[in-house]
Every structure is written in C-alpha cells, then in structure tokens.
Design a protein around this motif. Sequence first.
Motif, PDB file in Angstrom:
ATOM      1  N   LYS A 181     -71.950  50.036  79.217  1.00 42.67           N
ATOM      2  CA  LYS A 181     -72.045  50.117  80.670  1.00 42.67           C
ATOM      3  C   LYS A 181     -73.287  49.382  81.194  1.00 42.67           C
ATOM      4  CE  LYS A 181     -68.529  52.976  80.978  1.00 42.67           C
ATOM      5  NZ  LYS A 181     -67.260  52.598  81.637  1.00 42.67           N
ATOM      6  N   LEU A 182     -73.186  48.924  82.443  1.00 42.90           N
ATOM      7  CA  LEU A 182     -74.336  48.344  83.125  1.00 42.90           C
ATOM      8  C   LEU A 182     -75.039  49.437  83.930  1.00 42.90           C
ATOM      9  CD1 LEU A 182     -72.814  44.980  84.392  1.00 42.90           C
ATOM     10  CD2 LEU A 182     -74.468  45.292  82.540  1.00 42.90           C
ATOM     11  N   PRO A 183     -76.343  49.296  84.148  1.00 45.34           N
ATOM     12  CA  PRO A 183     -77.080  50.335  84.882  1.00 45.34           C
ATOM     13  C   PRO A 183     -76.728  50.357  86.364  1.00 45.34           C
ATOM     14  CG  PRO A 183     -78.483  48.447  84.427  1.00 45.34           C
ATOM     15  CD  PRO A 183     -77.199  48.192  83.698  1.00 45.34           C
ATOM     16  N   LYS A 184     -76.845  51.543  86.964  1.00 44.36           N
ATOM     17  CA  LYS A 184     -76.621  51.697  88.403  1.00 44.36           C
ATOM     18  C   LYS A 184     -77.939  51.793  89.162  1.00 44.36           C
ATOM     19  CE  LYS A 184     -72.196  54.111  87.901  1.00 44.36           C
ATOM     20  NZ  LYS A 184     -71.453  55.387  88.172  1.00 44.36           N
ATOM     21  N   ASN A 185     -78.943  52.379  88.531  1.00 41.97           N
ATOM     22  CA  ASN A 185     -80.191  52.660  89.241  1.00 41.97           C
ATOM     23  C   ASN A 185     -81.383  51.871  88.708  1.00 41.97           C
ATOM     24  OD1 ASN A 185     -78.734  54.676  90.666  1.00 41.97           O
ATOM     25  ND2 ASN A 185     -79.081  56.107  88.975  1.00 41.97           N
ATOM     26  N   TYR A 244     -74.890  55.081  74.372  1.00 42.45           N
ATOM     27  CA  TYR A 244     -76.075  54.943  75.225  1.00 42.45           C
ATOM     28  C   TYR A 244     -75.699  54.994  76.699  1.00 42.45           C
ATOM     29  CZ  TYR A 244     -80.638  53.114  76.724  1.00 42.45           C
ATOM     30  OH  TYR A 244     -81.875  52.955  77.292  1.00 42.45           O
ATOM     31  N   ARG A 245     -76.421  55.858  77.436  1.00 38.59           N
ATOM     32  CA  ARG A 245     -76.253  55.947  78.890  1.00 38.59           C
ATOM     33  C   ARG A 245     -77.400  55.179  79.544  1.00 38.59           C
ATOM     34  NH1 ARG A 245     -74.782  62.379  79.394  1.00 38.59           N
ATOM     35  NH2 ARG A 245     -72.530  62.219  79.041  1.00 38.59           N
ATOM     36  N   PRO A 246     -77.103  54.074  80.246  1.00 34.11           N
ATOM     37  CA  PRO A 246     -78.158  53.203  80.773  1.00 34.11           C
ATOM     38  C   PRO A 246     -79.120  53.868  81.736  1.00 34.11           C
ATOM     39  CG  PRO A 246     -76.023  52.110  80.844  1.00 34.11           C
ATOM     40  CD  PRO A 246     -75.752  53.538  80.477  1.00 34.11           C
ATOM     41  N   ASN A 247     -78.664  54.891  82.441  1.00 30.95           N
ATOM     42  CA  ASN A 247     -79.507  55.487  83.480  1.00 30.95           C
ATOM     43  C   ASN A 247     -80.293  56.709  83.007  1.00 30.95           C
ATOM     44  OD1 ASN A 247     -78.573  53.672  85.667  1.00 30.95           O
ATOM     45  ND2 ASN A 247     -76.617  54.655  85.253  1.00 30.95           N
ATOM     46  N   GLU A 248     -80.345  56.920  81.682  1.00 28.28           N
ATOM     47  CA  GLU A 248     -81.080  58.051  81.130  1.00 28.28           C
ATOM     48  C   GLU A 248     -82.215  57.545  80.247  1.00 28.28           C
ATOM     49  OE1 GLU A 248     -78.399  60.763  79.254  1.00 28.28           O
ATOM     50  OE2 GLU A 248     -77.171  61.020  81.042  1.00 28.28           O
ATOM     51  N   ALA A 295     -71.965  60.393  67.079  1.00 32.42           N
ATOM     52  CA  ALA A 295     -72.857  61.534  66.865  1.00 32.42           C
ATOM     53  C   ALA A 295     -73.351  62.122  68.175  1.00 32.42           C
ATOM     54  CB  ALA A 295     -74.047  61.120  66.001  1.00 32.42           C
ATOM     55  N   THR A 296     -73.829  61.269  69.072  1.00 29.76           N
ATOM     56  CA  THR A 296     -74.487  61.748  70.287  1.00 29.76           C
ATOM     57  C   THR A 296     -74.118  60.880  71.487  1.00 29.76           C
ATOM     58  OG1 THR A 296     -76.412  60.477  69.546  1.00 29.76           O
ATOM     59  CG2 THR A 296     -76.454  62.849  69.174  1.00 29.76           C
ATOM     60  N   VAL A 297     -74.318  61.473  72.671  1.00 28.32           N
ATOM     61  CA  VAL A 297     -74.038  60.788  73.940  1.00 28.32           C
ATOM     62  C   VAL A 297     -75.212  61.031  74.878  1.00 28.32           C
ATOM     63  CG1 VAL A 297     -72.500  60.626  75.928  1.00 28.32           C
ATOM     64  CG2 VAL A 297     -71.544  61.138  73.662  1.00 28.32           C
ATOM     65  N   GLY A 298     -75.841  59.961  75.329  1.00 25.04           N
ATOM     66  CA  GLY A 298     -76.946  60.115  76.266  1.00 25.04           C
ATOM     67  C   GLY A 298     -78.112  60.895  75.669  1.00 25.04           C
ATOM     68  N   ARG A 299     -78.803  61.632  76.530  1.00 23.57           N
ATOM     69  CA  ARG A 299     -79.996  62.345  76.076  1.00 23.57           C
ATOM     70  C   ARG A 299     -79.748  63.821  75.766  1.00 23.57           C
ATOM     71  NH1 ARG A 299     -82.209  65.222  80.491  1.00 23.57           N
ATOM     72  NH2 ARG A 299     -81.285  64.673  82.504  1.00 23.57           N
ATOM     73  N   ASP A 300     -78.493  64.300  76.014  1.00 26.58           N
ATOM     74  CA  ASP A 300     -78.316  65.751  75.901  1.00 26.58           C
ATOM     75  C   ASP A 300     -76.972  66.214  75.344  1.00 26.58           C
ATOM     76  OD1 ASP A 300     -76.690  65.003  77.969  1.00 26.58           O
ATOM     77  OD2 ASP A 300     -77.676  66.211  79.507  1.00 26.58           O
ATOM     78  N   ARG A 301     -76.149  65.300  74.817  1.00 28.02           N
ATOM     79  CA  ARG A 301     -74.843  65.760  74.359  1.00 28.02           C
ATOM     80  C   ARG A 301     -74.528  65.290  72.946  1.00 28.02           C
ATOM     81  NH1 ARG A 301     -69.294  65.881  74.444  1.00 28.02           N
ATOM     82  NH2 ARG A 301     -68.703  63.829  75.211  1.00 28.02           N
ATOM     83  N   LYS A 302     -74.158  66.253  72.123  1.00 29.30           N
ATOM     84  CA  LYS A 302     -73.723  65.977  70.759  1.00 29.30           C
ATOM     85  C   LYS A 302     -72.201  65.987  70.720  1.00 29.30           C
ATOM     86  CE  LYS A 302     -74.072  67.992  66.099  1.00 29.30           C
ATOM     87  NZ  LYS A 302     -74.701  69.081  65.308  1.00 29.30           N
ATOM     88  N   GLU A 335     -85.641  59.799  74.961  1.00 27.92           N
ATOM     89  CA  GLU A 335     -84.965  61.090  74.824  1.00 27.92           C
ATOM     90  C   GLU A 335     -83.616  60.918  74.114  1.00 27.92           C
ATOM     91  OE1 GLU A 335     -84.644  62.911  78.648  1.00 27.92           O
ATOM     92  OE2 GLU A 335     -86.817  63.190  78.884  1.00 27.92           O
ATOM     93  N   GLN A 336     -82.954  59.813  74.392  1.00 26.73           N
ATOM     94  CA  GLN A 336     -81.682  59.535  73.716  1.00 26.73           C
ATOM     95  C   GLN A 336     -81.904  59.279  72.222  1.00 26.73           C
ATOM     96  OE1 GLN A 336     -78.559  57.250  75.825  1.00 26.73           O
ATOM     97  NE2 GLN A 336     -80.105  56.800  77.382  1.00 26.73           N
ATOM     98  N   ALA A 337     -82.956  58.551  71.900  1.00 27.64           N
ATOM     99  CA  ALA A 337     -83.278  58.289  70.490  1.00 27.64           C
ATOM    100  C   ALA A 337     -83.640  59.587  69.765  1.00 27.64           C
ATOM    101  CB  ALA A 337     -84.429  57.292  70.401  1.00 27.64           C
ATOM    102  N   ALA A 338     -84.385  60.461  70.453  1.00 28.23           N
ATOM    103  CA  ALA A 338     -84.801  61.736  69.843  1.00 28.23           C
ATOM    104  C   ALA A 338     -83.587  62.606  69.534  1.00 28.23           C
ATOM    105  CB  ALA A 338     -85.766  62.459  70.780  1.00 28.23           C
ATOM    106  N   LEU A 339     -82.608  62.624  70.425  1.00 27.53           N
ATOM    107  CA  LEU A 339     -81.402  63.415  70.181  1.00 27.53           C
ATOM    108  C   LEU A 339     -80.638  62.893  68.972  1.00 27.53           C
ATOM    109  CD1 LEU A 339     -79.347  65.601  71.025  1.00 27.53           C
ATOM    110  CD2 LEU A 339     -78.280  63.875  72.510  1.00 27.53           C
ATOM    111  N   PHE A 340     -80.508  61.584  68.866  1.00 31.09           N
ATOM    112  CA  PHE A 340     -79.804  60.992  67.723  1.00 31.09           C
ATOM    113  C   PHE A 340     -80.519  61.326  66.418  1.00 31.09           C
ATOM    114  CE2 PHE A 340     -78.912  57.548  64.721  1.00 31.09           C
ATOM    115  CZ  PHE A 340     -77.522  57.510  64.747  1.00 31.09           C
TER     116      PHE A 340
END
Length: 287
Positions: free
Chosen positions: A184-188, A152-156, A121-128, A160-165
């Motif tokens: 994925k593992l986080p980078k930051n 789920y994008r670890p660095n976002e 359905a969704t990717v990260g906080r801003d992509r459907k 916001e990701q839950a709200a998009l979904f």
Amino acid sequence: MKKKLVRRQTTRTRKPKKKASIFSGKFMRFSVVTFFILLVIGIGYHYRNGLAYYFSFKSDKVLSETAKDKRISDVRNFQVLEKHEGKSIGLDVSEYQGKISWSYVDTLENKYPLHFVFIRATVGRDRKDRQFNRNWLGAKENKMIRGAYHYYRPNENSLEQAALFIKTVTLDKGDLPPILDIEKLPKNQSLDSLKVGLKRWLKTVELHYGVKPIIYTGEKYYDDFLKDEFSDYLFWIANYNFYREEIDDDWLFWQFTEKASVSGIKGNVDVNIYNGDLQQLRYITVE
C-alpha cells in the motif's frame, strides 16, 4: 404563322457503378472472422500442454469452482510450472486459508513437489495472524522450508511494527530470512517518509536476526518505488498477468498465481516459484 416548338430529347448518361472494394462487405467480415479463428487456434496451440493436462486430469473430477477465470487460471498455472521444471515451488498462507491440514500439503496438481511456504506472522504494529503459531509448527512438522512475513502498514510506526514481528517470530536453522510485505501507499505521509520507515524496519529486523530480510511487493510497486532505492535487497514479486509465463532474472521469488488448489487447504492459495532449485533454496536459509 406560329412555329411549333420542338423539344429535343436529351439522353442522360448514367455514371458507371463503382466496383465493390475488396475491403468492404462480405470480404471484410470474412477477414475479421478468419483473424479471430486464427487467433483462437494460435492461443490454443500455445497452451496445448496446459489444456491437454487440464482436460485429462480435471475432467473426471467434480470441481467446486466452475467460474471461467478459475479454469483459465488452471491452464496458465500448468503452463508456467511446465516452463520452470527443476525450480523450487512453494506456497504462502495466512489466517485466510483457515485451519490447514499440513500432513496433506505435499504437491501441486499431484505432480509438483512443494518445498517451501511463507507464513504471515504479523500485521502492522498490533496484530498477530490468528493462525501463525499453528501454521509455523505445522509446516515444520511437514518438513517444509518455512519463512515468516510481516504485512507492513505505511501509516503506522515502523519500529513498533518491527518490534511486534521480532516478538512473534523465532527463526531456527533452515528457515528462510524474514520478509517485509509492502503493498500500500501512505495516506498521511510522503513517499520519502514511507521509504525511511521501510528502511528502519529492515535494519532493525536484520540487526536482530543477523540476516538481510527479503521484500515482497507487486511488480508495478517494485518498478515505481523500490527498484532503485532498495536495490541491495532481494525481492519476492507478485505478478498474476496472463501474458507473463517466466520469472524475471532479478526476482528471487515469483508469486505467479493466487488461484491454485492444494490438498489440505480449503479454497484458493498463492503459489510461488524460487529462482533456483531446492539445493540453491537451502543455501539462502538461516544458518
């Protein structure tokens, strides 16, 4: 009068030749060849049903893919499916499968009924996902049990990701619980921060839909980072290893291949096994 020096002839004693070891030369080569022949025979016997099915069903068709790994994958797929007779089989799809002809999506290898499908359905906080609406409706019209998942994008930001979904997905009666896909593992950020974010996503989504989400991840990721701390959640595990042929007791779903062919879908598609039959699958759907 000078005496003549008489040289005495000395006889050289030759050392006896060493007998050839039974572990050298021809015997060693024969042993190695015999071992590999027996190994091939053993593998062939183990996969005899899959091979027989493959050559009887596939050999009279023109295959679009001729790569060896795909042919080997077909044999393993059948072997796995045969070991899970009676369990519910399903797919997972996204925009990468293009436009799916849902009315043709009914069986795997013209033998195993497909009961369910997970749809990104969704990717990260801003992509459907570009095909979500079409797939979500098509699966429903095709009378398949459907579930929606979020990549789920670890660095976002997790909220916001839950709200998009939540904004994107409306669950109806008979749908599967929402799924969180973490690979994925986080980078930051630290692993502890990642786990905090995952828990926030899971709690927010559970509060909205009134049902506990399922977590999707790879087997190694599950063992290394999630198994202990998220033990109160049910897991959908990906493992494509050739040696694994049966679902683990702790897994709710097993994504056992990414190289299956299904009518109505162009190219390869992932296939999953539910750790139960169709009636048990319906039991975990949203009421």
